[in-house]
Design an enzyme around this catalytic site. Structure first.
Site, PDB file in Angstrom:
ATOM      1  N   ASN A  17      20.799 -11.161  87.800  1.00 56.14           N
ATOM      2  CA  ASN A  17      21.214 -11.240  86.392  1.00 56.14           C
ATOM      3  C   ASN A  17      22.724 -11.192  86.209  1.00 56.14           C
ATOM      4  OD1 ASN A  17      18.444 -11.246  85.595  1.00 56.14           O
ATOM      5  ND2 ASN A  17      18.420  -9.025  85.913  1.00 56.14           N
ATOM      6  N   ARG A  18      23.443 -11.605  87.234  1.00 53.11           N
ATOM      7  CA  ARG A  18      24.913 -11.654  87.221  1.00 53.11           C
ATOM      8  C   ARG A  18      25.551 -10.271  87.058  1.00 53.11           C
ATOM      9  NH1 ARG A  18      23.490 -15.768  89.101  1.00 53.11           N
ATOM     10  NH2 ARG A  18      24.280 -17.851  88.676  1.00 53.11           N
TER      11      ARG A  18
END
Length: 222
Positions: A199-200
């Site tokens: 999710n970065r």
């Protein structure tokens, strides 16, 4: 710019999901060079990388105009990270005017990056000569044949220069070290270890050199 329909890929949708396992402060070595050695060993043995010692060297001239290129790391220790080049090249001219430099190791298959910032200084001639002797014969000739970063008319110009050198210094004969060729050692001031996460929400842990030469670690927001 081209029309949107002319772009062969939908760049906005190109993405990879990174791994769940991250990097914590408790896992870090005491110094950034020790931590780099750990990660480099993994990159060189298990990382699936073509050239794990390839790094992007970014420089800026006296006016702040930046340039970047990929070179190969040839040595590292607690004193810094060493690479070799023609001292008349653009990177070397930049460093003569502005010694601050950034090194980026883009280990994409491992979802890792290492980013070094520091100051570059030329290596001594004895160290340069010792490394030059380890280069393949052809690479030694190439260091003489190429006036790196200069404009040439045709490929034939450099091929001709190489052929003349090969005739003058055949295989087995010692090639002298070019006087305008040598190393730079980048003494690190910060070293960031970047681990891609889901999710970065990546892990970014950065060593920062203190005035007494010791290191503190800080976590950066992804």
């Amino acid at each position: 710019m081209t029309d949107r329909d002319d772009v062969p890929f939908d760049l906005a949708s190109m993405r990879k999901q990174y791994r769940a396992e991250g990097l914590s402060e408790t896992e870090l070595a005491a110094t950034p060079v020790e931590q780099f050695a750990r990660w480099f060993k993994q990159a060189a043995t298990d990382g699936g990388l073509f050239e794990p010692n390839a790094m992007v060297v970014s420089t800026a001239d006296a006016e702040g105009r930046t340039s970047a290129r990929t070179v190969l790391l040839k040595h590292f220790d607690e004193q810094g990270f060493v690479f070799y080049t023609n001292y008349d090249s653009r990177k070397a001219r930049d460093l003569a005017e502005n010694p601050y430099v950034s090194l980026l190791f883009p280990w994409h298959p491992m979802a890792r990056q290492v980013i070094v910032t520091g100051v570059a200084r030329r290596t001594g001639r004895d160290e340069t000569a010792a490394y030059f002797r380890t280069r393949p014969h052809g690479s030694q000739l190439g260091a003489w044949a190429s006036a790196q970063s200069s404009v040439i008319a045709t490929r034939a110009d450099i091929d001709g220069a190489y052929a003349e050198l090969a005739a003058r210094y055949p295989e087995g004969e010692q090639v002298p070290v070019p006087p305008n060729w040598g190393g730079f050692r980048v003494a690190p001031q910060t070293v960031e270890f970047w681990q891609g996460r889901e999710n970065r929400l990546h892990d970014r842990l950065r060593y920062v050199e203190r005035a007494d030469g010791s290191w503190r670690v800080e976590r950066l927001s992804p």
